[in-house]
Scaffold this motif. Structure first.
Motif, short mmCIF file in Angstrom:
data_model
loop_
_atom_site.label_atom_id
_atom_site.label_comp_id
_atom_site.label_asym_id
_atom_site.label_seq_id
_atom_site.Cartn_x
_atom_site.Cartn_y
_atom_site.Cartn_z
N SER A 1 0.80 -1.22 0.00
CA SER A 1 0.00 0.00 0.00
C SER A 1 0.83 1.27 0.00
N GLU A 2 2.16 1.14 0.23
CA GLU A 2 3.02 2.33 0.24
C GLU A 2 3.39 2.78 -1.16
N LEU A 3 3.08 1.96 -2.18
CA LEU A 3 3.43 2.31 -3.55
C LEU A 3 2.51 3.38 -4.11
N GLY A 4 3.08 4.27 -4.92
CA GLY A 4 2.27 5.24 -5.63
C GLY A 4 1.71 4.66 -6.91
N TYR A 5 0.99 5.51 -7.65
CA TYR A 5 0.31 5.03 -8.85
C TYR A 5 1.31 4.51 -9.89
N ARG A 6 2.38 5.24 -10.15
CA ARG A 6 3.33 4.83 -11.19
C ARG A 6 3.99 3.51 -10.84
N GLU A 7 4.41 3.37 -9.57
CA GLU A 7 5.06 2.13 -9.16
C GLU A 7 4.08 0.96 -9.24
N SER A 8 2.86 1.20 -8.82
CA SER A 8 1.85 0.13 -8.88
C SER A 8 1.55 -0.26 -10.31
N LEU A 9 1.50 0.73 -11.21
CA LEU A 9 1.25 0.43 -12.62
C LEU A 9 2.40 -0.38 -13.21
N GLY A 10 3.62 -0.06 -12.80
CA GLY A 10 4.76 -0.84 -13.26
C GLY A 10 4.66 -2.29 -12.80
N ASN A 11 4.27 -2.50 -11.55
CA ASN A 11 4.09 -3.86 -11.04
C ASN A 11 2.97 -4.57 -11.78
N LEU A 12 1.94 -3.82 -12.15
CA LEU A 12 0.81 -4.43 -12.86
C LEU A 12 1.28 -5.02 -14.18
N PHE A 13 2.10 -4.27 -14.91
CA PHE A 13 2.52 -4.74 -16.23
C PHE A 13 3.64 -5.79 -16.15
N ASP A 14 4.09 -6.08 -14.92
CA ASP A 14 4.98 -7.22 -14.74
C ASP A 14 4.19 -8.53 -14.64
N GLN A 15 2.86 -8.42 -14.48
CA GLN A 15 2.02 -9.61 -14.39
C GLN A 15 1.74 -10.15 -15.79
N PRO A 16 1.44 -11.45 -15.88
CA PRO A 16 1.08 -12.00 -17.19
C PRO A 16 -0.22 -11.38 -17.71
N ILE A 17 -0.25 -11.10 -19.00
CA ILE A 17 -1.41 -10.48 -19.63
C ILE A 17 -2.23 -11.56 -20.34
N GLN A 18 -3.54 -11.48 -20.14
CA GLN A 18 -4.42 -12.39 -20.87
C GLN A 18 -4.88 -11.72 -22.15
N HIS A 19 -4.60 -12.37 -23.29
CA HIS A 19 -5.01 -11.87 -24.60
C HIS A 19 -6.13 -12.76 -25.13
N THR A 20 -7.19 -12.12 -25.61
CA THR A 20 -8.31 -12.87 -26.17
C THR A 20 -8.67 -12.29 -27.53
N VAL A 21 -8.79 -13.16 -28.52
CA VAL A 21 -9.27 -12.75 -29.84
C VAL A 21 -10.48 -13.63 -30.16
N SER A 22 -11.59 -13.01 -30.52
CA SER A 22 -12.78 -13.78 -30.81
C SER A 22 -13.55 -13.17 -31.98
N LEU A 23 -14.18 -14.03 -32.73
CA LEU A 23 -15.05 -13.62 -33.84
C LEU A 23 -16.40 -14.25 -33.62
N ARG A 24 -17.42 -13.43 -33.59
CA ARG A 24 -18.79 -13.91 -33.36
C ARG A 24 -19.68 -13.40 -34.49
N VAL A 25 -20.46 -14.31 -35.06
CA VAL A 25 -21.39 -13.96 -36.13
C VAL A 25 -22.78 -14.42 -35.73
N THR A 26 -23.71 -13.50 -35.74
CA THR A 26 -25.12 -13.80 -35.47
C THR A 26 -25.92 -13.46 -36.72
N TYR A 27 -26.80 -14.38 -37.11
CA TYR A 27 -27.57 -14.19 -38.34
C TYR A 27 -29.06 -14.27 -38.01
N PHE A 28 -29.81 -13.33 -38.55
CA PHE A 28 -31.26 -13.29 -38.33
C PHE A 28 -31.99 -14.03 -39.44
N ILE A 29 -32.86 -14.97 -39.06
CA ILE A 29 -33.65 -15.73 -40.02
C ILE A 29 -35.12 -15.62 -39.65
N ASP A 30 -35.91 -15.11 -40.57
CA ASP A 30 -37.37 -15.07 -40.41
C ASP A 30 -37.95 -16.30 -41.08
#
Length: 812
Positions: free
Chosen positions: A771-800
């Motif tokens: 809790s003693e860390l400031g915003y910049r230091e905390s942000l630096g620690n955040l980007f040391d964590q593994p990042i989850q990347h997601t790519v998705s394609l969704r197609v919805t089609y309307f049928i009457d």
């Protein structure tokens, strides 16, 4: 029967003696045999033959004034056995100056003019479906009910616009599968039309609406001529397919999913919505925050099935759809000495969901919703032997909601709603909640009474617990001076949280309030409102006062679309029975006072901003001071590109609250709490059907106990400082919380009701005790964590079904 009950029933009967508002205009819809081509160019032969209806009236900013001839609006209406058709002629002497910012579906309040068809197929003065189109061609639809206006209600309709030297034009095709209406030979419909002229800050309506009196839905004009409709089968399909790949910490997972949503018209009035193989892979991320309070953190609903056409199920406010498919209700239980949990799902999966809803010609609304979720397991491993076992943390579960809602006299309703959760297995809890609700106004819309009575029943291990809650509010709702009085009650056993949302029980509260508001423009103001509210809060058991609060609030809106406001409030000493997290214990928070204000500039300009600030100071033996400031500038680079930034900073100095407890002791700690949130929203719209959207959010918050001041809670609510709170033995309350979410998407509405979305999402999360860390230091620690990347394609089609049934006939 008691005297009090006799008085209440007399008031209720008096309020229900209503008369409908006079419908001063009539429109005759013409049956046609050849439908127009929906292209926005009103040159079809059918339109030339129909009567035009005009003579619009001023509605906003006020009722005064005459609409110039060169800004007149005219409408025409036709129908056949498949759809309703509407043509709108929106004349403007300067068509090149009409604001026309591009946006996507339902984003109809962009910087553009718009036109609205407000169609009420029951002519009941309450329920409308509104169909919007902007001068840039963006369409939107909205379900208007007694106490809700819902853009989550999505139906398939067509509208195109065009423009020439005389103004702009809109051409609608609204199929009957987008509407619900009684099964009668001669329809009793009503309609109103709204035209918003952004540059002039005006809204015109076809039938005049008296500002400040009743609801705007009560002022529709009558539609004649719609009769002997033989609509086609109302059966539509929304098949979808989704491919997704997720990369996290060096591991990659690919998934393919598909499913089907179905809408089927059981009759002209009732519709079945069903989800087969539900999937919510591309719903918006939740705005997670650091939660230091005693109540759970909750989020709004983002899943389309639970946002579309859900107004009936929200009667009584005992249904919270995020419970369905939410966190498991059970736990892993006691673990052996060498066991560890290696997989603990945060949510349960749905097997299917369906809802049936509609309204009869006599105004009775009926709703039924049912969802089933599958069994969910936690995976546990013995760290010595490697043996693994599974524990059921959520059994097969059925969620059910049933509601009856009788509306009458164009402004009133009474409702009965029941929710139930049935879990398989005797060690899991079942729940049933019933609510009776009323919302009734008098014939002149002078006064309104509303209330609800809630009965909850929870069965755990064979033991039944019954709780009760009630609310009653009386309002004066007409004129510049308005007021209210209300009472809220709940006993100690109220619990609706299996399928509802309720943070508190055990209260006996009273509220009074009054306001003064400007209804018609005056001087430099288009409107303003000043209101005062006083609340007296008590426990029910024991019957003790917990707090009194007083608040004065103001809001002003000028003719140049500049808004500003201010507020101030005072709270007496608060005996908080929730912060200690132990039944029967309370902690005293000293009296406090504070205030704040905001300004909001004209969004019609390329550059605009919102600015807000507030402060609060505690008195007595508590030195806490709170500050908050937020700034949100926006810049419209063109009619296609809009950028919005937002920063919010808040700090609570010398705040204290719960840090830990044992069976007999409650520990509190002194802390400084700081939060900083930044968001970026950017949208590039190629046209009303295609757009690239960016949404980025970073939230950081710390709870800093570095002062090392801790207390033990006394029985009388006071606190005594202690020197022996050891964070290596007890819970360490220091927290540094940082989260990052980014969504980048391309949306393409390639056909009516059909859409393709390509989404890239990344997210990072970090929570520790630094809790003693400031915003910049905390942000630096955040980007040391593994990042989850997601790519998705969704197609919805309307049928009457009506467009493909010929294929099935040929096949057979």
């Amino acid at each position: 029967m008691s005297k009090g009950l006799n008085v209440f029933l007399f008031i209720l009967v008096l309020l229900t003696q209503l008369s409908v508002f006079a419908q001063t205009k009539e429109l005759t819809a013409t049956r046609i045999t050849t439908p127009p081509k929906i292209d926005g160019v009103l040159d079809d032969a059918v339109w030339e033959q129909l009567t035009a209806y005009g003579d619009f009236h001023m509605f906003e900013p006020g009722n005064e004034g005459v609409i110039p001839e060169d800004l007149r609006t005219e409408v025409k209406m036709a129908y056949d056995d498949k759809a309703v058709y509407i043509a709108a002629y929106l004349y403007d002497p300067e068509p090149d100056l009409i604001p026309s910012q591009f946006s996507q579906r339902d984003e109809v309040f962009a910087q553009a003019d718009n036109f609205v068809v407000a169609l009420n197929t029951y002519n009941d003065g309450i329920n409308e479906t509104r169909f919007y189109v902007t001068s840039a061609g963006t369409i939107g639809d909205q379900r208007v009910t007694q106490n809700d206006r819902d853009f989550g209600f999505n139906v398939v309709f067509e509208c195109r616009v065009s423009r020439d030297e005389k103004g702009w034009y809109a051409e609608y095709r609204i199929p009957y599968n987008a509407l619900r209406f009684p099964e009668v030979a001669i329809q009793n419909w009503s309609v109103n039309f709204y035209r918003r002229l952004l540059g002039k800050n005006e809204t015109h309506t076809w039938n005049r609406i008296e500002r400040g009196v009743g609801r705007d839905t009560q002022y529709n004009g009558l539609v004649k001529g719609v009769e002997n409709i033989d609509p086609p089968v109302r059966l539509t399909f929304f098949p979808f397919a989704q491919a997704q790949t997720v990369t996290f910490d060096g591991e990659n997972e690919t998934d393919f999913a598909g499913g089907l949503d179905i809408k089927y018209g059981l009759s002209d009035s009732f519709t079945l919505d069903a989800q087969l193989i539900p999937d919510f892979g591309q719903v918006a991320f939740d705005n997670v925050r650091l939660n230091l309070g005693p109540f759970e953190q909750t989020f709004g609903e983002n899943r389309p099935f639970f946002t579309e056409g859900i107004d009936l199920f929200e009667k009584g406010r005992i249904f919270f759809s995020r419970r369905i498919g939410g966190s498991p209700s059970g736990s892993v239980g006691d673990l052996a000495e060498n066991e560890e949990v290696i997989d603990l799902p945060g949510n349960v999966k749905l097997i299917n969901s369906l809802k049936i809803s509609g309204r009869t010609k006599n105004g009775l609304g009926v709703g039924f919703l049912n969802s089933v979720s599958e069994r969910t397991f936690a995976d546990i491993r013995d760290t010595i032997t490697g043996d693994r076992r599974e524990v059921v943390i959520e059994p097969l579960t059925n969620y059910n909601v049933f509601v009856l809602d009788q509306q009458f006299n164009q402004n009133s309703s009474v409702s009965l709603i029941n929710t139930s959760v049935i879990r398989s297995g005797s060690r899991f809890r079942d729940a049933n909640v019933t609510g009776a609700v009323f919302d009734v106004a008098d014939k002149g819309n002078n006064f309104r009474a509303s209330g609800r009575a809630i009965l909850s029943n929870v069965r755990t291990l064979g033991e039944l617990t019954t709780g009760f809650q009630s609310e009653l509010d009386l309002f004066k709702i007409k004129g510049k001076w308005r007021y209210r009085i209300g009472h809220d009650f709940a006993n100690t056993k109220l619990d609706i949280n299996d399928l509802g949302l309720n943070f508190r029980n055990n209260f006996n509260n009273f509220v009074v309030g009054g306001s003064y508001q400007l209804i018609q423009p005056e001087g430099i103001f288009n409107g303003y409102r000043i209101d005062f509210t006083a609340r007296h809060q008590r426990l029910y058991d024991p019957s003790v006062e917990t707090r009194n609060s007083f608040r004065l609030n103001s809001f002003f809106f000028t003719k140049k679309r500049f808004a500003f406001g201010a507020n101030t409030s005072y709270n007496t000493r608060n005996n908080d029975y929730f912060e200690p997290r132990v039944a029967g214990r309370f902690v005293i928070f000293e009296p406090n006072w504070g205030g704040g204000g905001f300004i909001s500039t004209d969004f019609r300009k390329k550059f605009a901003f919102d600015l807000r600030g507030s402060t609060r100071v505690w008195t007595g033996n508590q030195d806490q001071v709170n500050y908050n400031i937020s700034f949100s500038p926006r810049y419209r680079f063109s009619d296609k590109f809009l950028l919005i930034l937002s920063s919010d900073y808040s700090t609570r100095k010398d705040n204290f609250g719960w840090v830990d407890n044992t069976d007999t002791e409650v520990f509190l700690g002194l802390r400084d709490v700081t939060s900083f949130e930044n968001t970026i929203s950017a949208s590039y719209n190629f046209d009303p059907y295609k757009a690239i959207d960016l949404r980025l959010r970073n939230f950081w918050s710390v709870a800093d106990h570095s002062s090392n001041v801790f207390y033990i809670l006394n029985d009388d609510g006071t606190r005594t400082q202690i020197d022996d709170y050891d964070t290596t033995v007890r819970r360490d309350p220091n927290a540094n919380f940082n989260i990052w979410n980014m969504d980048l998407s391309f949306r393409w509405r390639f056909a009516p009701g059909s859409e393709a979305t390509l989404l890239y999402r990344n997210q990072i999360f970090n929570s520790d005790n630094q809790s003693e860390l400031g915003y910049r230091e905390s942000l630096g620690n955040l980007f040391d964590q593994p990042i989850q990347h997601t790519v998705s394609l969704r197609v919805t089609y309307f049928i009457d079904y009506n467009n493909v049934k010929g294929i099935f006939k040929k096949t057979s």
